[in-house]
Scaffold this motif. Structure first.
Motif, PDB file in Angstrom:
ATOM      1  N   ARG A 213      -5.850 -11.672   8.880  1.00 37.76           N
ATOM      2  CA  ARG A 213      -5.735 -10.985  10.172  1.00 37.76           C
ATOM      3  C   ARG A 213      -6.271  -9.553  10.073  1.00 37.76           C
ATOM      4  O   ARG A 213      -7.026  -9.097  10.929  1.00 37.76           O
ATOM      5  CB  ARG A 213      -4.288 -10.960  10.667  1.00 37.76           C
ATOM      6  CG  ARG A 213      -4.188 -10.460  12.106  1.00 37.76           C
ATOM      7  CD  ARG A 213      -2.751 -10.203  12.531  1.00 37.76           C
ATOM      8  NE  ARG A 213      -2.227  -9.018  11.904  1.00 37.76           N
ATOM      9  CZ  ARG A 213      -1.017  -8.933  11.351  1.00 37.76           C
ATOM     10  NH1 ARG A 213      -0.225  -9.990  11.334  1.00 37.76           N
ATOM     11  NH2 ARG A 213      -0.623  -7.816  10.799  1.00 37.76           N
ATOM     12  N   ILE A 214      -5.884  -8.890   9.010  1.00 32.44           N
ATOM     13  CA  ILE A 214      -6.339  -7.502   8.850  1.00 32.44           C
ATOM     14  C   ILE A 214      -7.863  -7.456   8.796  1.00 32.44           C
ATOM     15  O   ILE A 214      -8.511  -6.677   9.492  1.00 32.44           O
ATOM     16  CB  ILE A 214      -5.753  -6.888   7.559  1.00 32.44           C
ATOM     17  CG1 ILE A 214      -4.234  -6.811   7.640  1.00 32.44           C
ATOM     18  CG2 ILE A 214      -6.339  -5.499   7.319  1.00 32.44           C
ATOM     19  CD1 ILE A 214      -3.569  -6.467   6.296  1.00 32.44           C
TER      20      ILE A 214
ATOM     21  N   ARG B  72      -4.892  -4.539  19.124  1.00 36.90           N
ATOM     22  CA  ARG B  72      -5.680  -5.198  18.071  1.00 36.90           C
ATOM     23  C   ARG B  72      -5.929  -6.654  18.468  1.00 36.90           C
ATOM     24  O   ARG B  72      -5.143  -7.236  19.225  1.00 36.90           O
ATOM     25  CB  ARG B  72      -4.950  -5.114  16.728  1.00 36.90           C
ATOM     26  CG  ARG B  72      -3.739  -6.015  16.651  1.00 36.90           C
ATOM     27  CD  ARG B  72      -2.960  -5.817  15.361  1.00 36.90           C
ATOM     28  NE  ARG B  72      -1.881  -6.793  15.280  1.00 36.90           N
ATOM     29  CZ  ARG B  72      -0.795  -6.652  14.550  1.00 36.90           C
ATOM     30  NH1 ARG B  72      -0.608  -5.577  13.828  1.00 36.90           N
ATOM     31  NH2 ARG B  72       0.125  -7.597  14.532  1.00 36.90           N
TER      32      ARG B  72
ATOM     33  N   LEU C 177      -6.015 -13.871  14.038  1.00 38.89           N
ATOM     34  CA  LEU C 177      -5.122 -14.966  13.637  1.00 38.89           C
ATOM     35  C   LEU C 177      -3.814 -14.678  14.348  1.00 38.89           C
ATOM     36  O   LEU C 177      -3.160 -13.685  14.069  1.00 38.89           O
ATOM     37  CB  LEU C 177      -4.939 -14.958  12.118  1.00 38.89           C
ATOM     38  CG  LEU C 177      -4.079 -16.076  11.528  1.00 38.89           C
ATOM     39  CD1 LEU C 177      -4.749 -17.423  11.694  1.00 38.89           C
ATOM     40  CD2 LEU C 177      -3.809 -15.819  10.049  1.00 38.89           C
ATOM     41  N   THR C 178      -3.431 -15.551  15.241  1.00 42.53           N
ATOM     42  CA  THR C 178      -2.315 -15.185  16.109  1.00 42.53           C
ATOM     43  C   THR C 178      -1.035 -15.933  15.792  1.00 42.53           C
ATOM     44  O   THR C 178      -0.925 -16.615  14.773  1.00 42.53           O
ATOM     45  CB  THR C 178      -2.724 -15.357  17.593  1.00 42.53           C
ATOM     46  OG1 THR C 178      -1.754 -14.714  18.414  1.00 42.53           O
ATOM     47  CG2 THR C 178      -2.814 -16.824  17.968  1.00 42.53           C
TER      48      THR C 178
ATOM     49  N   VAL D 106       0.619   2.178   7.921  1.00 45.86           N
ATOM     50  CA  VAL D 106      -0.321   1.505   8.824  1.00 45.86           C
ATOM     51  C   VAL D 106      -0.808   2.435   9.932  1.00 45.86           C
ATOM     52  O   VAL D 106      -1.973   2.458  10.278  1.00 45.86           O
ATOM     53  CB  VAL D 106       0.351   0.254   9.419  1.00 45.86           C
ATOM     54  CG1 VAL D 106      -0.493  -0.350  10.520  1.00 45.86           C
ATOM     55  CG2 VAL D 106       0.588  -0.767   8.306  1.00 45.86           C
TER      56      VAL D 106
ATOM     57  N   LEU E  86      -3.699  -1.612   3.481  1.00 47.33           N
ATOM     58  CA  LEU E  86      -4.269  -2.150   4.707  1.00 47.33           C
ATOM     59  C   LEU E  86      -5.456  -1.326   5.201  1.00 47.33           C
ATOM     60  O   LEU E  86      -6.477  -1.855   5.615  1.00 47.33           O
ATOM     61  CB  LEU E  86      -3.134  -2.177   5.721  1.00 47.33           C
ATOM     62  CG  LEU E  86      -3.307  -2.661   7.129  1.00 47.33           C
ATOM     63  CD1 LEU E  86      -1.982  -3.212   7.605  1.00 47.33           C
ATOM     64  CD2 LEU E  86      -3.765  -1.565   8.040  1.00 47.33           C
TER      65      LEU E  86
ATOM     66  N   ASN F 216      -5.744  -9.490  16.941  1.00 45.73           N
ATOM     67  CA  ASN F 216      -4.942 -10.607  16.423  1.00 45.73           C
ATOM     68  C   ASN F 216      -5.802 -11.857  16.277  1.00 45.73           C
ATOM     69  O   ASN F 216      -5.510 -12.909  16.845  1.00 45.73           O
ATOM     70  CB  ASN F 216      -3.732 -10.901  17.312  1.00 45.73           C
ATOM     71  CG  ASN F 216      -2.633  -9.871  17.115  1.00 45.73           C
ATOM     72  OD1 ASN F 216      -2.411  -9.388  16.009  1.00 45.73           O
ATOM     73  ND2 ASN F 216      -1.966  -9.509  18.188  1.00 45.73           N
TER      74      ASN F 216
ATOM     75  N   GLN G 251      -4.899  -2.167  12.656  1.00 44.13           N
ATOM     76  CA  GLN G 251      -3.637  -2.889  12.720  1.00 44.13           C
ATOM     77  C   GLN G 251      -2.536  -2.125  13.445  1.00 44.13           C
ATOM     78  O   GLN G 251      -1.550  -2.697  13.858  1.00 44.13           O
ATOM     79  CB  GLN G 251      -3.168  -3.266  11.310  1.00 44.13           C
ATOM     80  CG  GLN G 251      -3.944  -4.415  10.713  1.00 44.13           C
ATOM     81  CD  GLN G 251      -3.944  -5.652  11.574  1.00 44.13           C
ATOM     82  OE1 GLN G 251      -2.900  -6.163  11.957  1.00 44.13           O
ATOM     83  NE2 GLN G 251      -5.116  -6.154  11.917  1.00 44.13           N
ATOM     84  N   SER G 252      -2.682  -0.814  13.570  1.00 45.52           N
ATOM     85  CA  SER G 252      -1.639  -0.056  14.246  1.00 45.52           C
ATOM     86  C   SER G 252      -1.780  -0.144  15.758  1.00 45.52           C
ATOM     87  O   SER G 252      -0.875   0.225  16.489  1.00 45.52           O
ATOM     88  CB  SER G 252      -1.690   1.412  13.817  1.00 45.52           C
ATOM     89  OG  SER G 252      -2.841   2.023  14.371  1.00 45.52           O
ATOM     90  N   GLY G 253      -2.903  -0.646  16.214  1.00 36.79           N
ATOM     91  CA  GLY G 253      -3.155  -0.655  17.652  1.00 36.79           C
ATOM     92  C   GLY G 253      -2.458  -1.803  18.357  1.00 36.79           C
ATOM     93  O   GLY G 253      -2.496  -2.945  17.910  1.00 36.79           O
TER      94      GLY G 253
ATOM     95  N   SER H 204      -2.091  -4.717  -0.040  1.00 32.92           N
ATOM     96  CA  SER H 204      -1.154  -3.604  -0.172  1.00 32.92           C
ATOM     97  C   SER H 204      -1.724  -2.319   0.392  1.00 32.92           C
ATOM     98  O   SER H 204      -1.010  -1.361   0.600  1.00 32.92           O
ATOM     99  CB  SER H 204      -0.768  -3.384  -1.637  1.00 32.92           C
ATOM    100  OG  SER H 204      -1.850  -2.832  -2.347  1.00 32.92           O
TER     101      SER H 204
ATOM    102  N   ALA I 220      -2.464 -14.968   5.049  1.00 30.85           N
ATOM    103  CA  ALA I 220      -2.417 -14.861   6.509  1.00 30.85           C
ATOM    104  C   ALA I 220      -2.551 -13.402   6.923  1.00 30.85           C
ATOM    105  O   ALA I 220      -3.278 -13.062   7.861  1.00 30.85           O
ATOM    106  CB  ALA I 220      -1.107 -15.440   7.037  1.00 30.85           C
ATOM    107  N   LEU I 221      -1.856 -12.566   6.178  1.00 34.60           N
ATOM    108  CA  LEU I 221      -1.906 -11.132   6.484  1.00 34.60           C
ATOM    109  C   LEU I 221      -3.306 -10.584   6.231  1.00 34.60           C
ATOM    110  O   LEU I 221      -3.878  -9.893   7.079  1.00 34.60           O
ATOM    111  CB  LEU I 221      -0.866 -10.405   5.626  1.00 34.60           C
ATOM    112  CG  LEU I 221      -0.836  -8.895   5.742  1.00 34.60           C
ATOM    113  CD1 LEU I 221      -0.555  -8.481   7.178  1.00 34.60           C
ATOM    114  CD2 LEU I 221       0.232  -8.319   4.808  1.00 34.60           C
TER     115      LEU I 221
END
Lengths: 558, 350, 425
Positions: free
Chosen positions: B55-56, B34, B38-39, B16, B217, B36, B29-31, B215, B51-52
């Protein structure tokens, strides 16, 4: 906004729903023992200095090595790299070139003139180190950093012990050796060469008034006794085997031969040299012979290559340099430029058995490389000191049976390598330090080993190891120039970055990025992460996708 | 890989993030900052791929638009687990209307923004596979055909999960669902291979079509950000494993998606104006068995006896994707396929 | 400005003057002329800023309107018949989300059998969708109601359906007073949404609501729609002030003052009924008319007030252009509920007869109305009857059905009986 009831909602209001209550298992960040660290006889925190090296913080990386080992430049040349043997990356493509990075860092330190400070206040305690080999120097270095006043005494004319008298120049250039030893001396270690220690007990008792060389050092020792002694005189006595030999047979031992390389005149070996033995010293002897002009250097060994104790790299380099091998052979007689060789065969236990088949081998000289023995005379007669199988028995704290006398290196049980010696020196220093404080040295409990199976190797970039440049084979057999070159900064960096960071978080952000529930909190550079247990549902994706296997699931308690 | 590949750095762009990456090489996503989108506190199942993925994708979109994204959501898991009154997990303007109309609603939002000259605000339509390939398909096609300025993202978990795992038009061959039970002579889903909406989208010759999975990101982020460089209709099809519906372990969500790509079953590619412009090569070629085995929805392919013919049919589909999208360097294909084939034979005999 | 103009064009002009920002439509007879005219205006740049979307279905049309409205745009669409049904799910949704969309329904029958002509089956089917429903009697009123509709919708955040009879109003040329854009601008302020998708102030619109609050949500929808009963008369008053004519409202009485028989109806048929009533008045029958302009919310109080509480009205004839199959009248049921809602103290309720008329475009003639109303006044009208029902045709079909199970499609059989189709085979 006068929002419609229930249908339109304020953003982010689901924070009120703490999904952590769903969890039956929780992820926990762990630190594990990387196999490289585990394998390092000097106890280096290899992974940590690679980590520092990865972002180009070479000085920090070097200082991390120096915490455990004062000889990065030497190590980077002569260490047999058990770390690389253990390296998990070997199961992926090739082991990380840890040794080459270490050498780069060591050389960089010499180029930059980095030095180590002594930060501890003077303890007022004096420690004598007998023997100026890797073990003794390592102990002196560590003891000095701990604030103790250290004196090294060595019978030799130059410091370094086997690093100087056992390892050929083409593997360890002497300027490198000198520079790394000098750095220790510059920290305040008193180095007394050409000084033979005879009566340790008296040194501990009264400063060694009765010592034969006391006069020479009178000014230094007269004002006090030593509070502890570390004996690390090594194993310099070449083992001889009984070989029926005629009068004209020229037979010498490898240890002496290699030591003589440091003298005024190189030994005279002849054009055809046979070396008897299968260890690293045999390889050093054969390769040295080639450099001294032998057109043929033949290693005679009782077993097969697979069973040779010499490290593979040494054998490989020897073969490259034209050294030839006679496997499954023993020398039964030597005379007049001829050796009688008996063919051997391995029995089912792998032990060589004579076959009764004989051949002859022409050789001007036979070099015996059949192992070395320690000179134990210094400790013989010291009450309580015990010996077994030609070595000194020591406690787990490396103390002999005589309080205050510690021993390490090749003269105590264990593998005889420079790296092991350095490890003994470090450990002895810590134990001596504790002992001086009437304490016991207890090391931090080790983390669990980080197995390959815990890694998620998908995430590591594909990258075969960087090959170090090698000296041209023709030059290798005619000069004592260093055979293996070093990495430059860019490929050292590359190599460091091949580290998988087994078992320890290296802040790749995977856990933070892959959590479907946003339940991983990123704490910032160097601070790693924290699981937000109010929301973590315990799915385990972070564990599964952690490249380095630094997270594990543990059951929640009811 | 289509995104900028960076100089070798430990995990490079495969993980990531990482401290060694330059600022401009960091994933969204590494920030720590970010968005978020979807929190915390949403009610998705453990290990939910959707969900993942959401958000990404939306965080990437938020970065691309400077935080000016409006999301329109079809009915489905994503909608239900994110907005049960009185709580919403969304942090961006979000609208849910119906199951089958998200593309049209999104088109309406886009039209409103255009009328208001708010070209700084961008619209994302999103839904599951049911809402996209089945009930919302007409609206999707209409949106494509009109080239409405909408990025539509389908989070494909290959069945109707919200209603209890019934077959959808995206359910792959042989998969067990509540309406394709593993019984009878043709256990599991006996139809085709699932509706290939990315290809259908390409047939509309819209500016941008891409596939991605949870898989990878960074690839997903890249595809979203790339999509946002275009105006007009864009389609992103994201494979999001569903532990519940697929019978995979919650911790394996990403692994399963990865295997879908490495087997060739789910080709990852992007297309512009109807033409494929890049495909993500397979890094570690894997036979479909490895993918199928870890999902209970395929358990009937292995027990009580292996249904080799069915597995082979799935393998052929994967191989076809590899050829069609060039997922392996040309030289490697024959050798790789031979290896996979051999592995198959071994498994059969063992 | 007075013009001879087709109803659809008049409506298109009015809608354009309301400055919708997003128009979306799918073509269906008899709505087409409205959206064609609007499309042309957008394309010609006469209506700016406005996005005109040709969508792929009515379901998409309403969905686009939902999205546009939620994003803060004034949104308009038009449909009819099957189209209204096809978008039905979204029709409910728009109301549920409280989005003030205005939609024209060019009223048309619902198949099968497929039929393109007028009745109220389509709009009636959506009466409980949560939309306000206004019914136009004339082209002029259709035009006026659209202007009012945007005001009402946006004021309450409730969508409004303006119902106008297909063909009868949409395709008829009548004289209409077309307002000036300034007049409309003065009357209709810019759209200020109650909720909007705005990155600067994000909200989640369209949450899932469970049993714990669903009833309350529904109650509030009811309460909000009911506010229109107060609002509409105010809007009409203001409209009259601005445009100089009275139009729309809740109910419209005609010659009610001494009526003992009152005909209740919606839409364009009111004109025919007025003519008929005028004639019957000449014959001495005390008949009045109650036109229902606002069908949703149902103006119960206004109905009661119009009919008086003194027992003067003895008979109600509810003329319905839709049939609640298996029951009968739709408006009748609401009327009954309205009258029942008057509470105690009222005189005996009038006798109510439901007359189903004008289905699928059948003309409602003065002659038929005269006959039917005369029967009503005489007390001879059945509680439920079908105007101009061809009993012979039905009888033959009954016989046919008794004779053989596979009697064939009813509609076709009957057409054949009427000699309207060729016998095949």
């Amino acid at each position: 906004m006068n929002k419609p009831f229930a249908i339109t909602l304020e953003v982010g209001s689901s924070r009120a729903n703490q999904t952590g209550s769903w969890r039956t298992e929780r992820p926990v960040y762990v630190d594990s023992l990387p196999p490289c660290n585990h394998a390092c006889p000097a106890g280096e925190n290899i992974q940590q200095w690679l980590y520092q090296g990865e972002d180009g913080s070479y000085e920090n990386a070097w200082r991390q090595i120096m915490a455990d080992n004062p000889f990065p430049a030497i190590m980077g040349r002569v260490c047999y790299r058990p770390c690389e043997t253990a390296c998990n990356r070997a199961q992926l493509d090739e082991a990380v070139g840890i040794n080459s990075v270490e050498r780069f860092l060591g050389d960089e330190a010499l180029r930059q003139g980095w030095t180590m400070p002594v930060e501890a206040p003077p303890s007022g305690r004096r420690v004598l180190v007998v023997g100026c080999g890797p073990s003794g120097l390592s102990a002196a270095y560590q003891l000095t950093r701990l604030g103790h006043a250290v004196t090294i005494r060595d019978a030799g004319a130059a410091p370094g012990g086997m690093m100087r008298y056992g390892i050929p120049k083409y593997r360890l250039p002497r300027d490198v050796l000198d520079a790394e030893v000098q750095r220790i001396v510059d920290m305040g270690v008193t180095l007394e060469l050409n000084t033979t220690v005879k009566d340790i007990q008296s040194l501990l008792r009264d400063g060694g008034a009765g010592e034969p060389d006391a006069g020479k050092n009178a000014g230094k020792d007269a004002d006090g006794k030593f509070d502890a002694v570390f004996v690390a005189v090594g194993a310099h006595i070449g083992r001889r085997a009984y070989i029926p030999a005629g009068d004209s047979a020229r037979i010498l031992d490898a240890v002496s031969m290699l030591r003589d390389m440091e003298g005024e005149e190189p030994p005279l070996l002849g054009r055809r040299v046979a070396v008897y033995g299968g260890g690293n010293t045999a390889m050093d002897a054969a390769r040295t012979a080639r450099r001294l002009g032998a057109s043929e250097a033949i290693v005679v060994y009782r077993r097969t290559r697979e069973r040779m104790p010499a490290h593979d790299i040494e054998v490989k380099e020897a073969l490259e340099e034209g050294v030839t091998m006679r496997w499954l052979s023993t020398i039964t007689h030597a005379d007049g430029g001829k050796l009688q060789i008996e063919k051997m065969a391995l029995d089912e236990t792998g032990f060589p058995q004579p076959t009764g088949e004989f051949t002859e081998l022409e050789a001007d000289c036979l070099v015996l490389a059949l192992g070395q023995d320690a000179d134990l005379s210094l400790l013989e007669g010291v009450s309580g000191v015990e010996f077994t199988d030609g070595v000194v028995q020591v406690s787990p704290e490396l103390m002999t049976g005589y309080p205050g006398i510690f021993a390490g290196g090749d003269m105590v049980p264990g593998e005889r390598t420079v790296t092991v010696g350095i490890g003994h020196g470090k450990k002895a220093a810590r134990c001596i330090d504790a002992w001086l404080r009437s304490d016991h040295y207890t090391r931090e409990p080790k983390h669990d080993l980080a197995p390959f199976g815990n890694l998620n190797t998908w995430y590591y970039e594909d990258a075969p190891a960087t090959v170090r440049p090698q000296l041209d084979a023709a030059r290798r057999t005619t000069s004592f120039d260093e055979v293996v070159g070093g990495l430059d900064a860019s490929n050292a960096l590359f190599e460091a970055r091949r580290c998988l960071s087994c078992g320890n978080c290296f802040e790749c952000d995977n856990c933070y990025g892959v959590c479907p529930d946003n339940a991983v909190i990123k704490l910032g550079v160097g601070e790693r992460y924290q699981i937000d247990l109010n929301y973590c549902k315990g799915c385990g994706i972070c564990v599964h996708e952690c490249p380095s296997g630094s997270i594990k699931m543990v059951p929640e308690e009811a | 890989m289509p995104y900028q590949s960076i100089k070798f750095i430990q995990t490079g762009s495969l993980a990531v993030g990482g401290r060694l990456l330059a600022e401009d090489q960091r994933s969204v996503q590494s920030g720590a900052q970010r968005s978020n989108s979807l929190t915390l506190g949403h009610r998705a199942c453990q290990g939910c791929g959707e969900a993942l993925g959401a958000r990404i994708a939306l965080d990437a979109c938020q970065r691309a638009t400077g935080g000016k994204t409006i999301a329109v959501n079809a009915t489905g898991c994503l909608e239900v687990f994110s907005t049960p009154y009185p709580e919403t997990s969304w942090q961006l303007p979000w609208l849910h209307s119906l199951f089958g109309n998200a593309p049209a609603v999104a088109a309406g939002v886009a039209a409103a923004l255009r009328a208001k000259s708010r070209d700084d605000v961008r619209v994302v339509g999103q839904g599951g596979d049911g809402g996209t390939v089945d009930i919302g398909f007409a609206c999707l096609s209409g949106m494509f055909e009109r080239n409405d300025d909408v990025l539509y993202i389908c989070y494909d978990n290959e069945a109707y999960m919200n209603t209890g795992v019934q077959r959808s038009g995206a359910t792959p061959y042989a998969a067990r669902t509540a309406t394709t039970e593993p019984v009878g002579p043709e256990p599991g889903n006996k139809f085709g291979q699932g509706k290939n909406v990315p290809m259908i989208a390409m047939a509309h010759e819209i500016p941008y079509v891409a596939t991605a999975t949870v898989s990878d990101l960074r690839d997903l982020e890249y595809k979203v950000e790339r999509a946002m460089e275009f105006r007009g209709a864009r389609y992103l099809h994201v494979l999001v494993p569903c532990p519940l519906g697929w019978g995979s372990a919650p911790e394996s969500t990403i692994e399963v998606a990865r295997l879908a790509t490495q087997t060739g079953l789910f080709p990852v590619f992007e297309a512009e104006d109807g033409e494929v412009v890049s495909a993500t090569p397979i890094r570690h070629r894997t036979g479909v068995r490895d993918y199928l085995r870890i999902q209970r929805r395929y358990a009937h392919l292995f027990k009580p006896a292996e249904r080799t013919e069915m597995i082979d049919r799935i393998q052929r589909g994967a191989d076809r994707n590899i050829t069609r999208f060039g997922l392996l360097p040309a030289d490697d294909i024959d050798a790789e396929l031979a290896t996979v084939g051999a592995g198959r034979a071994e498994e059969i005999t063992s | 400005m007075l013009r001879q103009i087709e109803g659809s064009r008049a409506v298109a002009d009015a809608v354009a003057m309301c400055r919708p920002e997003v128009i979306c439509a799918y073509p269906i007879t008899p709505q087409t002329h409205i959206v064609e005219a609007l499309g042309a205006k957008v394309k010609a740049g006469q209506l700016r800023p406005c996005e005109f979307l040709n969508v792929e279905s009515e379901f998409a049309a309403m969905s686009v309107a939902i999205g546009a409205s939620a994003a803060g745009a004034r949104a308009y669409t038009a449909t009819a018949s099957q189209g209204l049904l096809y978008m039905s799910e979204a029709v409910y949704n728009a109301a549920g989300l409280g989005l003030p969309i205005v939609m024209t329904v060019a009223n048309r029958a619902i198949g099968a059998p497929i039929n393109i002509w007028n009745d109220h089956s389509d709009a009636m089917s959506q009466r409980d969708a949560g939309w306000i429903q206004l019914y136009a009697e004339t082209s002029q009123e259709a035009l006026d109601l659209h202007i009012q509709a945007f005001r009402i919708a946006e004021d309450l955040s409730v969508p409004v359906m303006v119902c106008m009879d297909g063909f009868l109003l949409t395709h008829a040329y009548e004289r209409a007073d077309i307002p000036s854009p300034d007049q409309v601008d003065n009357f209709l302020p810019g759209y200020e949404p109650r909720q909007v998708l705005d990155p600067a102030a994000p909200v989640s619109i369209g949450a899932m609501v469970g049993p714990e609050a669903f009833t309350e949500v529904r109650y509030l929808a009811h309460a909000r729609q009911s506010q229109a009963l107060t609002l509409i008369p105010e809007v009409v008053a203001e409209f009259t002030k601005t445009f100089g004519r009275d139009s729309g409202g809740l109910v419209r009485g005609y010659r009610l003052e001494d009526a003992d028989t009152v005909v209740v109806a919606l839409g364009s048929v009111l004109g025919t009924i007025k003519d008929t009533v005028d004639e019957l008045r000449g014959d001495g029958m005390r008949i009045g008319i109650l036109g229902i302009s606002t069908f949703r919310p149902f103006p119960s109080a206004a109905v009661r007030e119009a009919l008086g509480s003194d027992g003067r009205v003895k008979r109600l004839v509810v003329l319905e252009r839709a049939l609640a199959t298996g029951v009968g009248g739709i408006v009748s049921a609401d009327l009954r509920m309205a009258l029942a809602g008057g509470g105690s103290g009222r005189a005996a309720e009038p006798v109510m007869s439901t007359v189903i008329a004008g289905l699928g475009g059948r003309a409602i003639t003065r002659m038929s109305l005269r006959t039917m109303l005369a029967e009503a006044v005489a007390g001879a009208l059945e509680p439920l009857s079908f105007l101009d029902l061809n009993k012979g045709l039905i009888e033959r079909e009954f016989i046919r059905a008794r004779r053989t199970r596979r009697s064939g499609p009813v509609a076709e059989n009957m057409l054949r009986d009427q000699g309207l189709t060729a016998r095949i085979g």
